[in-house]
Design an enzyme around this catalytic site. Structure first.
Site, PDB file in Angstrom:
ATOM      1  CG  HIS A 180     -14.761 -16.270  -3.360  1.00  0.00           C
ATOM      2  ND1 HIS A 180     -13.546 -16.076  -3.978  1.00  0.00           N
ATOM      3  CD2 HIS A 180     -15.403 -17.221  -4.110  1.00  0.00           C
ATOM      4  CE1 HIS A 180     -13.452 -16.866  -5.037  1.00  0.00           C
ATOM      5  NE2 HIS A 180     -14.558 -17.554  -5.144  1.00  0.00           N
ATOM      6  CG  ASP A 198     -11.218 -13.705  -3.848  1.00  0.00           C
ATOM      7  OD1 ASP A 198     -12.020 -13.345  -4.737  1.00  0.00           O
ATOM      8  OD2 ASP A 198     -10.945 -14.899  -3.641  1.00  0.00           O
ATOM      9  CG  ASN A 253     -13.898 -21.091 -10.350  1.00  0.00           C
ATOM     10  OD1 ASN A 253     -13.109 -21.541 -11.181  1.00  0.00           O
ATOM     11  ND2 ASN A 253     -14.336 -21.814  -9.335  1.00  0.00           N
ATOM     12  CG  ASN A 277     -18.176 -20.643  -9.863  1.00  0.00           C
ATOM     13  OD1 ASN A 277     -17.369 -19.985  -9.196  1.00  0.00           O
ATOM     14  ND2 ASN A 277     -18.351 -21.929  -9.667  1.00  0.00           N
TER      15      ASN A 277
END
Length: 208
Positions: free
Chosen positions: A40, A112, A133, A87
């Site tokens: 991530h 990513d 997200n 997020n």
């Protein structure tokens, strides 16, 4: 770090521009040492490589993020690593965009992408979040999907039932990390082209 290393670091760092940013480059990821090498955080890693190539540091706390500024393709560019966790990435992006009056079309996001093999990159002018997200938060905060992005392949889940959070927050094997890092020069070159308004050229030059 020795005093000689410190002097060398000072010499290689370029002075930050004094004019307000007109372009933003946002690397997506999660803050904290435990997330540093995860899938991530491919956006954070790419942004760090870009900053190093420009001789600047992304280490000033502002807009719920770490930021730095650099001269890039004749523009003053704001380099950003949100500290909000993935997020809520849009919070930091929108704060800076609103402050400097930077439109979505001039905000490049590095992130990513689990749909692509490690080291594959794709450049897009705009688009939906595609389940990401961080992008979802940015789209909601800016009220627009019309921002360019460079998708950085980190590899697909090994099977459909594999937990997505476990996958993106996992550390890829060394060969995958090497494949991703090997594309940093291409990401840097593509970023320069996009800053120059040549996104079509970037897309053609780096189709995958």
């Amino acid at each position: 770090m020795s005093i000689f290393d410190l002097f060398k670091q000072i010499e290689t760092q370029k002075p930050q521009p004094t004019t307000p940013p007109t372009f933003m480059i946002v690397g997506l990821g999660n803050p904290g040492e435990e997330y540093k090498k995860t899938r991530h955080n491919a956006g954070f890693c790419a942004l760090d490589a870009l900053a190093a190539s420009l001789g600047v540091s992304v280490d000033r706390a502002k807009f719920s993020a770490l930021v730095g500024t650099a001269n890039l393709a004749g523009e003053t560019a704001l380099l950003m690593k949100p500290l909000t966790f993935m997020n809520l990435s849009g919070k930091a992006v929108a704060e800076a965009a609103n402050f400097y009056k930077i439109p979505p079309e001039r905000i490049l996001v590095l992130h990513d992408e689990i749909s692509f093999a490690p080291g594959v990159i794709r450049i897009r002018k705009k688009g939906s979040a595609g389940g990401h997200n961080g992008l979802k938060s940015i789209i909601a905060s800016l009220g627009s999907e019309n921002f360019p992005r460079i998708k950085i392949g980190v590899g697909q889940k090994p099977h459909p039932d594999y937990d997505l959070a476990d996958w993106v927050l996992g550390t890829p094997p060394e060969e995958d990390r090497a494949a991703i890092a090997a594309r940093h020069p291409d990401i840097i070159s593509a970023t320069r082209l996009i800053a120059e308004g040549k996104i079509e050229e970037a897309m053609n030059r780096y189709p995958h």
